[in-house]
Structure formats: C-alpha cells, structure tokens
Design an enzyme around this catalytic site. Structure first.
Site, PDB file in Angstrom:
ATOM      1  N   TRP A  21       2.039   6.727   2.000  1.00 29.76           N
ATOM      2  CA  TRP A  21       2.740   7.999   2.429  1.00 29.76           C
ATOM      3  C   TRP A  21       1.827   8.828   2.527  1.00 29.76           C
ATOM      4  CZ3 TRP A  21       6.011  10.713  -1.169  1.00 29.76           C
ATOM      5  CH2 TRP A  21       6.638  12.019  -0.378  1.00 29.76           C
ATOM      6  N   ASP A  49       1.004  -0.775   0.019  1.00 29.72           N
ATOM      7  CA  ASP A  49       2.395  -0.625   0.258  1.00 29.72           C
ATOM      8  C   ASP A  49       2.102   0.800   1.662  1.00 29.72           C
ATOM      9  OD1 ASP A  49       5.437   0.007   0.049  1.00 29.72           O
ATOM     10  OD2 ASP A  49       4.851   1.657   0.546  1.00 29.72           O
ATOM     11  N   TYR A  54       6.230   5.803   8.474  1.00 30.03           N
ATOM     12  CA  TYR A  54       4.905   6.763   7.879  1.00 30.03           C
ATOM     13  C   TYR A  54       3.710   7.252   9.019  1.00 30.03           C
ATOM     14  CZ  TYR A  54       5.993   5.338   3.424  1.00 30.03           C
ATOM     15  OH  TYR A  54       6.652   5.218   2.170  1.00 30.03           O
ATOM     16  N   SER A 152      14.672  -0.180  -1.091  1.00 32.05           N
ATOM     17  CA  SER A 152      13.697   1.503  -1.453  1.00 32.05           C
ATOM     18  C   SER A 152      15.233   2.850  -1.500  1.00 32.05           C
ATOM     19  CB  SER A 152      12.658   2.062  -0.487  1.00 32.05           C
ATOM     20  OG  SER A 152      12.759   2.970  -1.105  1.00 32.05           O
ATOM     21  N   SER A 206       5.214   8.333  -6.238  1.00 36.00           N
ATOM     22  CA  SER A 206       5.820   9.355  -6.750  1.00 36.00           C
ATOM     23  C   SER A 206       5.383   8.935  -8.250  1.00 36.00           C
ATOM     24  CB  SER A 206       6.448  10.202  -6.192  1.00 36.00           C
ATOM     25  OG  SER A 206       6.550  10.442  -5.103  1.00 36.00           O
ATOM     26  N   PRO A 207       3.792   8.675  -8.526  1.00 38.09           N
ATOM     27  CA  PRO A 207       4.123   8.465 -10.290  1.00 38.09           C
ATOM     28  C   PRO A 207       3.787  10.121 -10.584  1.00 38.09           C
ATOM     29  CG  PRO A 207       2.563   7.647  -9.276  1.00 38.09           C
ATOM     30  CD  PRO A 207       2.934   7.782  -8.324  1.00 38.09           C
ATOM     31  N   ALA A 209       3.914  12.902  -9.235  1.00 35.60           N
ATOM     32  CA  ALA A 209       5.162  13.994  -8.185  1.00 35.60           C
ATOM     33  C   ALA A 209       4.317  14.871  -7.684  1.00 35.60           C
ATOM     34  CB  ALA A 209       5.494  15.108  -9.659  1.00 35.60           C
ATOM     35  N   LYS A 216      -2.934  20.318 -11.898  1.00 36.41           N
ATOM     36  CA  LYS A 216      -3.808  21.377 -11.185  1.00 36.41           C
ATOM     37  C   LYS A 216      -2.649  22.688 -10.459  1.00 36.41           C
ATOM     38  CE  LYS A 216      -3.166  18.688  -6.577  1.00 36.41           C
ATOM     39  NZ  LYS A 216      -4.082  18.061  -5.618  1.00 36.41           N
ATOM     40  N   GLU A 294     -10.570   6.919 -10.499  1.00 37.22           N
ATOM     41  CA  GLU A 294      -9.211   7.547 -11.205  1.00 37.22           C
ATOM     42  C   GLU A 294      -8.383   6.883 -12.207  1.00 37.22           C
ATOM     43  OE1 GLU A 294      -8.294  11.873 -12.975  1.00 37.22           O
ATOM     44  OE2 GLU A 294      -8.626  12.328 -11.534  1.00 37.22           O
TER      45      GLU A 294
END
Length: 337
Positions: A21, A49, A54, A152, A206-207, A209, A216, A294
């Site tokens: 997305w 996913d 998109y 969803s 969006s874990p 956010a 950052k 990461e």
C-alpha cells in the site's frame, strides 16, 4: 520467522507480512519495489498483501512480477476488492456480484497466479445486500480463485453477520484487516472479542503508524525530506493526523523503553501489535530493502507486562481507543456514488 494460524483456519501465515500500500506503483520505482520483495523473501516472509486499488491496479502488477518464479505453494497471497478501480465507472466500485467477479479475474491476471489465498472485502458496502456480496465471495471460493475470504475494517456487528452468512454458504471467513498500533487501538473493545468468538484473525496494517512510531518525526520540526509526510501522492494525507507535537513528544518517550528492550522503535512497535493473541500477522511496508531487514527482527519478540505498562504510561492520552471510530472512518456510501 515465526508463523501463526490465520484465525481458526489451518492456514499458517508469517507473523510479519509484506504489504505494498502506498509504495509499489506509486512512491517506489519498480526495481526498488522488487528489491524490497526479495528482501522480504530472504527474511522468511511468506505472506504478501496487496489490493486492486493500490496505485489503481499497478501495485498488484508489480507484486506479481516480483514474485514470479517463486514456488506458489510456499506463498500466501492476499488481495482486496471494494474501492474504485479503472476509469471509476458506476460498477467499478463496491461489493456487487459484478464488481467482485470482474475484480478477482483482474487481480489474478495481474498477480500472475491461478488463485489467491485470501480474498478480502476492503470495506463494508452499504449499498449492496450483504447476501449478494457473500454469495459472490462463495462463488469465487468454489471456482478455486480464492481459498479463504476476509474483510477489512468491518465492525463487530458486520463481522458477526458476514460470518453467519459465510457459515450458511459453507465458505471460510477467517480474517479481518484493520489498522492497529500503539496509538490506534480502536479494535480492542469490540472487534477483537467478536473475532475471537468467531474464529477470525487480524492481519493488521500500519503497525508503526505509517512511520510515526519510528521516532523520525520530531516535535517542532519539519518532516524529513523524502519521508511519507512529504509525499504528495497520498502519504502526506494519510499520516497528517499523527503529526501533532503532543503526539510526537510522547512517541519520543518510547526511545528509552526500546533501548532497554534492545529494539529499535519500529521493532518495538511491530512487536507490540504481535503481543495481541488475536493478531495473526502484522503488515510492514518498505521503500528500501534495509527497512524490511530491520523490521522482521520484531518476529518472535516477547514484551514483558511491565514494559507494556510503561508504553501505555508514556503514550497516555495520545492513544485512541474509541470503538466507534471503526464505523466512523468507513465510507457511508460508495466512493463516487
């Protein structure tokens, strides 16, 4: 990589999945997107996913090309239908029988596969009878074009009614894809209990956010150049609600907690959502391969109760828990209608 069952089904998914997305076909050039998918595969991610909306179908095309040559049986591919695609005609949107059948055919062609593992209703369609929608999904399953169905951002009541119809039609409704992170916990009060009751697992998006929980974005400072908050193609609109100094100040308070746990802030955020036993998988996105490398380190991490309590105390009133937000954020009519 650790794996979890998707709801009460026998299907296992990687507890960290890769989603495209706002990236593939939009923010990220195709070769870079393919490099991110390669990094995901190398890290042990098997669950991917996407959605037809998109980049107006371009993201599915890029993902299909990136996964070409992989052993299909070793992958779990999820896509979605609801939002407008193509030229945006009157039937290019929603969950009507017509749009569902045309959309799955288009998705399979772009993804270069004969079937998807989970076909998801990208939102609830208030303008199509739910019976019509679920019968069309059942047809898709019986035709072998999808193995399971999901939703969803459906409310608890919508999940219960959809699950009831799915049971009558004898098709497996096994997943829901909501937004969920340390700051946005609106599914906890109603959606999660209903899902546990029904055997539905969450595949959360969006874990981190949309980057805010990486730390950052600094209070009182302009967003970093090239970040999602500066992207005019849609990223800036999506992230703007988090870019308030009081929220950003509280996020900065998470840094010593992450340091103590031996994690980066993004790893802490992803590990946090995976502590919820109803979460089957957390979707990460990436614009660079090293971000994938990461973030997958959050797999298998156990956060102690005392640490979770400190996170809650640090974020305080920046946390949104109102279960009504699921319905409030959903379209009340079809887009474009």
């Amino acid at each position: 990589m650790d794996f979890r069952y998707l709801g009460n089904s026998g299907l296992k998914v990687s507890e960290i999945s890769y989603g495209n997305w706002l990236t593939h076909g939009s923010q990220v050039e195709n070769e870079q997107a393919k490099a991110c998918v390669k990094a995901a595969l190398e890290a042990g991610i098997t669950t991917f996913d996407t959605a037809d909306v998109y980049a107006n179908t371009a993201a599915e095309t890029v993902l299909g090309e990136a996964l070409e040559g992989q052993r299909r049986e070793s992958l779990e591919i999820l896509t979605k239908v609801y939002w407008p695609t193509g030229p945006g005609g009157p039937n290019d949107v929603g969950l009507s029988r017509k749009h569902i059948h045309e959309s799955i055919n288009g998705s399979l062609k772009r993804l270069k596969t004969d079937y998807v593992d989970v076909y998801q209703a990208h939102r609830f369609d208030t303008e199509t009878p739910l019976e019509e929608t679920m019968e069309a999904f059942a047809d898709v399953v019986r035709q072998g074009k999808a193995l399971y169905i999901g939703t969803s951002e459906w409310t608890a009541d919508q999940l219960r009614e959809g699950h009831r119809l799915a049971r009558e039609l004898r098709v497996p409704l096994v997943s829901n894809q909501p937004q969920y992170n340390m700051l946005w916990r609106v599914i906890e009060a109603e959606v999660v209990p209903a899902s546990e009751e029904l055997g539905i697992g969450q595949v959360v998006f969006s874990p981190i956010a949309q980057g805010v929980l990486t730390g950052k974005y600094k209070p009182g400072q302009q967003p970093p150049e090239g970040s999602r908050a500066t992207d005019a193609k849609g990223g800036a609109d999506m992230i703007s609600r988090w870019l308030k100094d009081d929220v950003l100040e509280r996020v900065q308070e998470l840094q010593p907690i992450a340091d103590e746990a031996g994690l980066s802030l993004s790893q802490l955020a992803i590990a946090w959502v995976l502590q919820n036993r109803n979460v089957s998988s957390a979707i990460i996105g990436a614009s660079r391969p090293e971000q994938v490398t990461e973030n997958v380190k959050a797999a298998g991490v156990k956060l102690e109760d005392a640490l979770l309590k400190r996170i809650d105390e640090s974020l305080g009133n920046a946390i949104e828990t109102d279960p009504a937000k699921t319905a409030q954020n959903a379209p009340q009519t079809r887009p474009g209608s």
